[in-house]
Design an enzyme around this catalytic site. Structure first.
Site, short mmCIF file in Angstrom:
data_model
loop_
_atom_site.label_atom_id
_atom_site.label_comp_id
_atom_site.label_asym_id
_atom_site.label_seq_id
_atom_site.Cartn_x
_atom_site.Cartn_y
_atom_site.Cartn_z
N THR A 184 39.29 45.80 44.63
CA THR A 184 39.15 44.34 44.52
C THR A 184 39.55 43.69 45.84
O THR A 184 40.60 44.00 46.40
CB THR A 184 40.04 43.79 43.39
OG1 THR A 184 39.66 44.39 42.15
CG2 THR A 184 39.89 42.28 43.27
N LEU B 19 46.52 43.56 43.86
CA LEU B 19 45.11 43.62 43.50
C LEU B 19 44.71 45.09 43.42
O LEU B 19 45.24 45.93 44.15
CB LEU B 19 44.23 42.92 44.54
CG LEU B 19 44.46 41.42 44.78
CD1 LEU B 19 43.57 40.94 45.92
CD2 LEU B 19 44.20 40.62 43.52
N ASP B 20 43.75 45.41 42.55
CA ASP B 20 43.21 46.77 42.50
C ASP B 20 42.67 47.16 43.87
O ASP B 20 42.22 46.30 44.64
CB ASP B 20 42.09 46.87 41.46
CG ASP B 20 42.57 46.67 40.03
OD1 ASP B 20 43.79 46.76 39.80
OD2 ASP B 20 41.73 46.42 39.16
N LYS B 21 42.68 48.43 44.15
CA LYS B 21 42.23 48.93 45.45
C LYS B 21 40.85 48.41 45.82
O LYS B 21 40.62 47.96 46.95
CB LYS B 21 42.22 50.46 45.44
CG LYS B 21 41.75 51.09 46.74
CD LYS B 21 41.76 52.62 46.64
CE LYS B 21 41.23 53.25 47.92
NZ LYS B 21 41.19 54.73 47.84
#
Length: 245
Positions: free
Chosen positions: A57, A53-55
């Site tokens: 998110t 997951l994106d940082k």
């Protein structure tokens, strides 16, 4: 373990975590901060990355505990057999309240770490549904069928409705209560106004996959405190308008 992660589910094959916003899923190139994988390694020396997951998110992320499970899950992601659902806030009101975005994504030719839409890119498919329209924001559900970097963020920018507080594909502007309430005044206890939301408004809410015995696992993470408070605040200020319900 330091910074004890919130475990959603765990067995001998995998562990599912409710990742906090602001934490890296896996180490970055410059080792800028401990990642979730680094923290898990303190207890599980052999841990395998399945997806990320994106940082900024939050939400459901799964790590395999052995090589066979890693291969099993990786193939499901690769073959698009997993179901991945996200919740998020976007800016503005979409003309279509549900639909799909089928637009290819490629790495930006000049901006490192940024993606863009292009016919030369990889196939990318996102389904969306507007759950509620609340003033200048829309609360949405997304289902992604491909797993491109920043896929939802790029597709929503493509539609002209970027994710709220997105620092790459939106204006990155924190949401202040004074932006929403015309007659807002600081309380006597406050020296300056604090944002009611200041991070990427995207949350991995649900992940569905099969284990090695063929059993289906549905793993869910509730909307985190900051996004839940933001939703409640929007409902207080604006008339609740349910779409497609």
């Amino acid at each position: 373990m330091k910074n004890e992660p919130e475990i959603i589910f765990e067995n001998d094959d995998f562990i599912a975590i409710n990742k906090q916003a602001g934490m890296l899923s896996i180490p970055d190139r410059i080792q800028s901060q401990p990642s979730l994988k680094d923290i898990l390694r303190e207890k599980y020396p052999d841990i395998y990355t399945v997806h990320r997951l994106d940082k900024e998110t939050s939400g459901v992320i799964v790590f395999a505990k052995h090589e066979a499970m890693h291969k099993h899950l990786s193939l499901q992601f690769e073959n698009r057999e997993t179901e991945k659902y996200y919740a998020g806030f976007v800016t503005g009101s979409l003309p279509e309240k549900n639909g799909t975005v089928n637009v290819a994504i490629i790495e930006h030719p000049f901006k490192k770490g940024v993606m863009t839409t292009s016919a030369k890119g990889k196939e990318s498919l996102t389904a969306f549904e507007v759950l509620e329209e609340l003033g200048p924001f829309s609360y949405m559900q997304f289902k992604i069928f491909t797993g491109r970097t920043h896929q939802i963020r790029v597709h929503m920018k493509h539609l002209g409705h970027p994710i709220a507080c997105d620092d790459l594909y939106g204006d990155a502007k924190p949401v202040m209560l004074s932006d929403l309430k015309k007659k807002y005044k600081l309380s006597k206890k406050e020296e300056e106004e604090r944002p009611i939301l200041s991070r990427l408004a995207l949350h991995a809410a649900k992940l569905v996959f099969r284990d090695m015995a063929g059993r289906t696992h549905t793993l869910q993470a509730p909307l985190p405190k900051d996004m839940r408070a933001f939703l409640q605040q929007l409902k207080k200020i604006f008339d609740q308008k349910i779409v497609n319900k």
